[in-house]
Design a protein around this motif. Sequence first.
Motif, short mmCIF file in Angstrom:
data_model
loop_
_atom_site.label_atom_id
_atom_site.label_comp_id
_atom_site.label_asym_id
_atom_site.label_seq_id
_atom_site.Cartn_x
_atom_site.Cartn_y
_atom_site.Cartn_z
N ALA A 1 0.84 -1.21 0.00
CA ALA A 1 0.00 0.00 0.00
C ALA A 1 0.87 1.25 0.00
O ALA A 1 0.56 2.23 -0.69
CB ALA A 1 -0.93 0.00 1.21
N ALA A 2 1.96 1.22 0.74
CA ALA A 2 2.86 2.38 0.78
C ALA A 2 3.50 2.60 -0.58
O ALA A 2 3.62 3.73 -1.05
CB ALA A 2 3.94 2.18 1.85
N VAL A 3 3.90 1.51 -1.24
CA VAL A 3 4.49 1.64 -2.57
C VAL A 3 3.46 2.19 -3.54
O VAL A 3 3.77 3.08 -4.35
CB VAL A 3 5.04 0.27 -3.06
N ALA A 4 2.22 1.68 -3.46
CA ALA A 4 1.16 2.18 -4.34
C ALA A 4 0.91 3.67 -4.09
O ALA A 4 0.75 4.45 -5.04
CB ALA A 4 -0.11 1.37 -4.14
N ALA A 5 0.86 4.06 -2.84
CA ALA A 5 0.64 5.48 -2.50
C ALA A 5 1.80 6.33 -3.02
O ALA A 5 1.58 7.43 -3.55
CB ALA A 5 0.48 5.64 -0.99
N GLU A 6 3.02 5.83 -2.87
CA GLU A 6 4.18 6.58 -3.37
C GLU A 6 4.12 6.72 -4.88
O GLU A 6 4.42 7.79 -5.44
CB GLU A 6 5.47 5.85 -2.95
N THR A 7 3.70 5.65 -5.56
CA THR A 7 3.57 5.69 -7.02
C THR A 7 2.52 6.71 -7.44
O THR A 7 2.74 7.50 -8.37
CB THR A 7 3.21 4.29 -7.56
N ARG A 8 1.37 6.70 -6.74
CA ARG A 8 0.32 7.68 -7.05
C ARG A 8 0.81 9.10 -6.79
O ARG A 8 0.56 10.01 -7.60
CB ARG A 8 -0.94 7.39 -6.22
N ALA A 9 1.52 9.30 -5.70
CA ALA A 9 2.02 10.63 -5.38
C ALA A 9 3.04 11.08 -6.42
O ALA A 9 3.03 12.25 -6.85
CB ALA A 9 2.65 10.64 -3.98
N ALA A 10 3.91 10.17 -6.85
CA ALA A 10 4.90 10.53 -7.88
C ALA A 10 4.20 10.89 -9.18
O ALA A 10 4.60 11.84 -9.87
CB ALA A 10 5.87 9.37 -8.09
N ALA A 11 3.14 10.16 -9.53
CA ALA A 11 2.39 10.47 -10.75
C ALA A 11 1.72 11.83 -10.63
O ALA A 11 1.72 12.62 -11.58
CB ALA A 11 1.35 9.39 -11.02
N ALA A 12 1.18 12.13 -9.46
CA ALA A 12 0.54 13.43 -9.24
C ALA A 12 1.56 14.56 -9.35
O ALA A 12 1.28 15.60 -9.94
CB ALA A 12 -0.15 13.45 -7.88
#
Length: 101
Positions: free
Chosen positions: A60-71
Motif C-alpha cells: 500500500a505504501a508503494v502504491a501510494a508513493e507511485t500515485r504521489a509521484a504520478a501526481a
Amino acid sequence: AAVAAVEQAHAAAAVAAETRAAAAVSEAREACSALAVQLAEAEAERDAAVAAVEQAHAAAAVAAETRAAAAVSEAREACSALAVQLAEAEAERDAAVAAVE
C-alpha cells in the motif's frame, strides 16, 4: 490373618492409587505435548498473519508513493504548460503595448 488381609488390602489400594496417579501424569504429559504443538502452530499462523499485514502495508505504501509521484509529475507538466501560456500572453501584451506606442 485379619491383620495380614487388611495390610494386603491397603497395599493393593496403594498400588492401585499409584497406578491411577501414574496414568493421570501420563495423560497430562500427552495433553501438554498436544497443546505445545497447537501453540507452535498458532504462533506460526500469527507470525504469518503479521508478515502478511506488513507486506500489505508495504504494498500500500508503494502504491501510494507511485500515485504521489504520478501526481507530482502531472503537476509539473501542468506548470510547464502554464509557463508556456504565460510567456505567450506576456509576448502578446508586449506586442500590444508596442503597437499602441
